[in-house]
Design an enzyme around this catalytic site. Structure first.
Site, PDB file in Angstrom:
ATOM      1  N   LYS A 134      20.267  13.289 -36.193  1.00  0.00           N
ATOM      2  CA  LYS A 134      20.468  12.685 -37.522  1.00  0.00           C
ATOM      3  C   LYS A 134      19.844  13.510 -38.644  1.00  0.00           C
ATOM      4  CE  LYS A 134      21.414   7.986 -36.112  1.00  0.00           C
ATOM      5  NZ  LYS A 134      21.224   6.576 -36.322  1.00  0.00           N
TER       6      LYS A 134
ATOM      7  N   LYS B  96      29.670  11.238 -29.932  1.00  0.00           N
ATOM      8  CA  LYS B  96      29.861   9.791 -29.787  1.00  0.00           C
ATOM      9  C   LYS B  96      30.518   9.220 -31.038  1.00  0.00           C
ATOM     10  CE  LYS B  96      25.760   7.646 -31.652  1.00  0.00           C
ATOM     11  NZ  LYS B  96      25.108   6.386 -31.760  1.00  0.00           N
TER      12      LYS B  96
ATOM     13  N   LYS C 204      29.300   5.324 -36.803  1.00  0.00           N
ATOM     14  CA  LYS C 204      29.644   4.799 -38.137  1.00  0.00           C
ATOM     15  C   LYS C 204      29.573   5.891 -39.186  1.00  0.00           C
ATOM     16  CE  LYS C 204      26.947   0.645 -37.380  1.00  0.00           C
ATOM     17  NZ  LYS C 204      25.649   1.209 -36.954  1.00  0.00           N
TER      18      LYS C 204
HETATM   19  N1  AQP Z   1      29.738   5.435 -29.466  1.00  0.00           N
HETATM   20  C1  AQP Z   1      29.037   4.463 -28.892  1.00  0.00           C
HETATM   21  N2  AQP Z   1      29.322   4.086 -27.617  1.00  0.00           N
HETATM   22  C2  AQP Z   1      28.623   3.080 -27.015  1.00  0.00           C
HETATM   23  N3  AQP Z   1      27.631   2.393 -27.623  1.00  0.00           N
HETATM   24  C3  AQP Z   1      27.329   2.723 -28.895  1.00  0.00           C
HETATM   25  N4  AQP Z   1      26.428   2.245 -29.764  1.00  0.00           N
HETATM   26  C4  AQP Z   1      26.516   2.931 -30.935  1.00  0.00           C
HETATM   27  N5  AQP Z   1      27.478   3.863 -30.846  1.00  0.00           N
HETATM   28  C5  AQP Z   1      28.003   3.766 -29.591  1.00  0.00           C
HETATM   29  C6  AQP Z   1      25.507   1.139 -29.472  1.00  0.00           C
HETATM   30  O1  AQP Z   1      25.641   0.178 -30.503  1.00  0.00           O
HETATM   31  C7  AQP Z   1      24.379  -0.434 -30.721  1.00  0.00           C
HETATM   32  C8  AQP Z   1      24.068  -0.471 -32.189  1.00  0.00           C
HETATM   33  O2  AQP Z   1      23.905   0.845 -32.662  1.00  0.00           O
HETATM   34  P1  AQP Z   1      23.520   1.129 -34.169  1.00  0.00           P
HETATM   35  O3  AQP Z   1      24.698   0.965 -35.035  1.00  0.00           O
HETATM   36  O4  AQP Z   1      22.371   0.333 -34.565  1.00  0.00           O
HETATM   37  O5  AQP Z   1      23.039   2.584 -34.190  1.00  0.00           O
HETATM   38  P2  AQP Z   1      23.665   3.869 -33.671  1.00  0.00           P
HETATM   39  O6  AQP Z   1      23.509   3.955 -32.184  1.00  0.00           O
HETATM   40  O7  AQP Z   1      23.002   4.956 -34.428  1.00  0.00           O
HETATM   41  O8  AQP Z   1      25.222   3.685 -33.998  1.00  0.00           O
HETATM   42  P3  AQP Z   1      26.097   4.545 -34.920  1.00  0.00           P
HETATM   43  O9  AQP Z   1      27.437   3.967 -34.988  1.00  0.00           O
HETATM   44  O10 AQP Z   1      26.034   5.979 -34.488  1.00  0.00           O
HETATM   45  O11 AQP Z   1      25.430   4.347 -36.340  1.00  0.00           O
HETATM   46  P4  AQP Z   1      24.928   5.426 -37.354  1.00  0.00           P
HETATM   47  O12 AQP Z   1      26.115   6.285 -37.646  1.00  0.00           O
HETATM   48  O13 AQP Z   1      24.452   4.643 -38.519  1.00  0.00           O
HETATM   49  O14 AQP Z   1      23.844   6.183 -36.693  1.00  0.00           O
HETATM   50  C9  AQP Z   1      23.354   0.340 -29.901  1.00  0.00           C
HETATM   51  O15 AQP Z   1      23.063  -0.400 -28.722  1.00  0.00           O
HETATM   52  C10 AQP Z   1      24.053   1.604 -29.546  1.00  0.00           C
HETATM   53  O16 AQP Z   1      23.635   2.105 -28.284  1.00  0.00           O
END
Ligand code: AQP
Length: 327
Positions: free
Chosen positions: A111, A192, A195
């Site tokens: 990040k 992965k 968002k």
């Molecule tokens: N691609 C993914 N596949 C499976 N699980 C996922 N999670 C996130 N992306 C995937 C799971 O969703 C939960 C919440 O995650 P989060 O939104 O709090 O944070 P993150 O993991 O950082 O998700 P993003 O979408 O990648 O958000 P941003 O872009 O803001 O960093 C967690 O249990 C995560 O494992």
């Protein structure tokens, strides 16, 4: 009943990875565990956002979680900043973790890469995440694969604190689903689904139109091998489609692979399965967006239930570490 805790950041719209990797399991767990689910708005402050958008995104994410099937009667759904004990225990965890172990966190490396300015909060946020989990005497943390390292850190911090200051925290374990644990971007299957990706074409959002969903899958990046195997290393794009179809239909990815010889039908069937999976969620989300009172009431009740547990655990931690009790 085991105690379950998990959280999600209001950094954008919920996507298929969040649903298959985490939220779907939360919905199942709420009926067999004492479950706490948290919209972690303080974590969202670690990355820049439009001023004034965080509250709106927090409400919308809470509505989406209810639309996915979280039931405020069956679980505790709340917003992190409504329970100030999270920040207080977060500080104790910051003082328990070492600089070196935070520097090893791969999410921080991912990040912070290429960013002009990186907040100190982005570096220390795994300690706040540890506090989130430990505040509820959590046994299990249902998360996607990307969070495994942070849960390991939480376990290490809990064990270290217990060893230094006496039994204080329950040491939690991660529960990670078999299929859907790591949903990849449809355009960049080596990354992965996230968002905060730079383009929307590889992400399936929960409220994407059915025609948009079908189109995104039709345009999903595969390879030129012309064979259908579940081999995430050798065929990441195809394997991602198989995993999504498997997770959406309750089958094993290796088993689904046997049904296909060509990519076109695999893409079409995966798109259709996701449209069907999301259809009832989208209907409920439309209703809830028009009824903010229901969402606010759920969050208010949730914050009350969460505070009553969190206050007791924080008090235990503060006493054990040696802070002077309030009189
Ligand atoms: N691609 C993914 N596949 C499976 N699980 C996922 N999670 C996130 N992306 C995937 C799971 O969703 C939960 C919440 O995650 P989060 O939104 O709090 O944070 P993150 O993991 O950082 O998700 P993003 O979408 O990648 O958000 P941003 O872009 O803001 O960093 C967690 O249990 C995560 O494992």
């Amino acid at each position: 009943m085991p105690r379950v805790f998990s959280g999600i950041q209001p950094t954008g719209e919920l996507h298929l990875g969040n649903l298959l990797g985490a939220v779907r399991n939360w919905v199942e767990d709420q009926h067999r565990s004492d479950s706490f689910y948290c919209v972690v708005d303080l974590h969202a402050l670690t990355v820049p956002s439009e001023p004034g958008s965080l509250g709106r995104q927090t409400m919308d994410l809470a509505a989406a979680l209810l639309a996915c099937g979280l039931d405020p009667e069956a679980c505790t759904l709340f917003v992190q900043s409504h329970v100030p004990e999270h920040s207080s225990l977060g500080w104790l965890m910051q003082c328990t973790a070492s600089f070196g172990e935070l520097r090893r966190m791969t999410q921080f490396k991912d990040k912070s890469q290429g960013q002009e300015s990186v907040s100190a909060g982005l570096f220390t946020y795994p300690t706040l995440q540890a506090a989130d989990i430990l505040l509820y005497d959590t046994d299990q943390v249902p998360v996607g694969e990307d969070q495994r390292q942070h849960i390991e850190l939480t376990r290490d911090l809990a064990e270290r604190f217990n060893a230094r200051f006496g039994e204080t925290f329950v040491v939690p374990s991660a529960t990670i689903p078999r299929d859907g644990a790591r949903v990849m971007d449809l355009q960049q299957p080596d990354r992965k689904m996230s968002k905060s990706s730079s383009t929307d074409a590889g992400i399936v959002f929960l409220d994407d139109d059915p025609a948009v969903i079908v189109r995104k899958f039709k345009r999903a990046v595969t390879d030129s091998l012309g064979e259908v195997h579940h081999d995430p290393e050798g065929q990441p794009g195809v394997s991602n489609l198989l995993s999504i179809l498997a997770a959406a239909t309750g089958r094993a990815a290796e088993d689904v692979a046997g049904d296909y010889r060509q990519y076109g039908p695999l893409k079409a069937d995966t798109g259709e399965a996701v449209v069907e999976l999301l259809r009832p969620i989208q209907e409920r989300l439309r209703d809830l967006r028009g009824d903010p009172g229901t969402v606010e009431a759920a969050l208010r009740t949730g914050a009350g239930k969460a505070s009553s547990v969190a206050a007791g655990v924080l008090d235990r931690a503060e006493r054990n570490i040696g802070l002077l009790p309030r009189t």
